[in-house]
Design an enzyme around this catalytic site. Structure first.
Site, PDB file in Angstrom:
ATOM      1  N   ARG A  18      36.413  -1.336 117.328  1.00  0.00           N
ATOM      2  CA  ARG A  18      35.754  -2.635 117.853  1.00  0.00           C
ATOM      3  C   ARG A  18      34.445  -2.648 118.501  1.00  0.00           C
ATOM      4  O   ARG A  18      34.225  -2.961 119.405  1.00  0.00           O
ATOM      5  CB  ARG A  18      36.758  -3.160 118.790  1.00  0.00           C
ATOM      6  CG  ARG A  18      38.204  -3.339 118.301  1.00  0.00           C
ATOM      7  CD  ARG A  18      38.197  -4.251 117.210  1.00  0.00           C
ATOM      8  NE  ARG A  18      39.702  -4.328 116.794  1.00  0.00           N
ATOM      9  CZ  ARG A  18      40.130  -3.626 115.739  1.00  0.00           C
ATOM     10  NH1 ARG A  18      39.680  -2.669 115.357  1.00  0.00           N
ATOM     11  NH2 ARG A  18      41.533  -3.946 115.637  1.00  0.00           N
ATOM     12  N   SER A  69      41.925 -11.946 119.635  1.00  0.00           N
ATOM     13  CA  SER A  69      42.677 -11.192 120.987  1.00  0.00           C
ATOM     14  C   SER A  69      41.402 -11.510 122.167  1.00  0.00           C
ATOM     15  O   SER A  69      40.066 -11.166 121.883  1.00  0.00           O
ATOM     16  CB  SER A  69      42.396  -9.711 120.386  1.00  0.00           C
ATOM     17  OG  SER A  69      43.191  -9.678 119.299  1.00  0.00           O
ATOM     18  N   GLU A  86      37.664  -7.973 124.456  1.00  0.00           N
ATOM     19  CA  GLU A  86      37.093  -7.705 123.236  1.00  0.00           C
ATOM     20  C   GLU A  86      36.389  -9.209 122.807  1.00  0.00           C
ATOM     21  O   GLU A  86      35.396  -9.050 122.057  1.00  0.00           O
ATOM     22  CB  GLU A  86      38.294  -7.823 122.268  1.00  0.00           C
ATOM     23  CG  GLU A  86      38.081  -7.761 120.819  1.00  0.00           C
ATOM     24  CD  GLU A  86      39.306  -7.272 119.693  1.00  0.00           C
ATOM     25  OE1 GLU A  86      38.956  -8.058 118.683  1.00  0.00           O
ATOM     26  OE2 GLU A  86      39.975  -6.638 120.212  1.00  0.00           O
TER      27      GLU A  86
END
Length: 294
Positions: free
Chosen positions: A161, A210, A281
């Site tokens: 990520r 998320s 995130e």
């Protein structure tokens, strides 16, 4: 610069449906137009933000003092090649996946769980079901106010990520390397993944995706927050999803401040109960700041 819109509410451009006005919004359709927009932003001292489908972002209620970009036209097109796809940075993952399936090109099926764009996937090395962009990306064209260059996944520094793209750098084009696969097989795989996603995630609610990255260890962020008793916890119009605790839903009239308060409470409880400092995130746009953990 021509074609700039002023004061567009980011609530209209984000999947969570919150956020105040952007100082300026531009919709470049080709690399040359994107380059000019970035040069204009540098000249005016403006921060640059790319909002694809508006997922994975939370914009401040009082707006964002920045040039917001939405890539369109050539920068959102998809072309099939014998061993993969060429996609504009603004091309949706859904369109990329459909074109790959129709051409008998597999490897991108996991993207059915990622409601974003090809360029956004590069920026955060998006992933799902054990695969991510680094596994299918051949190279990406990165444009800045200084020019443009192609970069490989290694040069982009893709990790979990994360990428090493700097502020003011925009992914204009993406080349995916894919493998020959039966369209029926691709369709079946996608159907299975979509069913799994619908079973475990609030796919029919307004969310930004998320909230937190999964921490190290076996316990994911969603399960951790569920054990903290946060499913269904509500502040104002925002609610931690009763279906998956790593999602925040706009339950009606939510503000970004409501979402921010929920994120802060979730981090506090995870720290208190599991001694884990969850890393978000979701990307903050504008003046948004979480309280420190004490």
């Amino acid at each position: 610069m021509d074609g700039v819109e002023r004061g567009v509410a980011l609530a209209k451009l984000t999947t969570i449906g919150t956020g105040g006005p952007a100082r300026a919004l531009a919709r470049p359709r080709a690399v040359g137009e994107l380059f000019e927009a970035l040069r204009h932003a540098r000249k005016e001292g403006l921060h640059v933000i790319v909002v694809g489908l508006g997922s994975n972002v939370l914009a401040a209620d009082d707006g964002v003092d920045a040039l917001v970009l939405r890539l369109e036209g050539e920068l959102a097109s998809v072309r099939v090649r014998p061993d993969g796809l060429e996609a504009g940075g603004g091309a949706t993952n859904a369109v990329c996946l459909h074109r790959a399936r129709d051409a008998g090109l597999g490897g991108l099926e996991f993207a059915c769980a990622i409601p974003g764009t090809a360029g956004g996937g590069v920026v955060m090395n998006a992933g799902a079901y054990g695969r991510d962009w680094s596994s299918v990306l051949r190279r990406a064209l990165v444009v800045s106010a200084d020019g443009h260059e192609w970069r490989t996944p290694e040069q982009l520094g893709l990790e979990y990520r994360h990428s090493e793209l700097r502020p003011g750098e925009v992914v204009a084009q993406v080349e995916f390397g894919l493998d020959a696969r039966s369209p029926d097989e691709i369709k079946a795989t996608v159907a299975e993944l979509v069913a799994r996603r619908k079973e475990t995630q609030p796919t029919n609610k307004r969310t930004f995706g998320s909230v937190f990255k999964n921490p190290d260890g076996e316990l994911g962020a969603g399960r951790m927050l569920e054990l903290c008793g946060l499913k269904g916890h509500r502040i104002g119009g925002a609610m931690i999803s009763p279906k998956h605790a790593n999602f925040i839903e706009n339950a009606g009239g939510a503000t970004s401040a409501d979402c921010l308060a929920l994120i802060g409470e979730a981090r506090r409880r995870a720290q208190e109960q599991f001694a884990v400092e969850l890393e978000r995130e979701v990307v903050f746009l504008g003046r948004l700041e979480l309280p420190p953990l004490t």
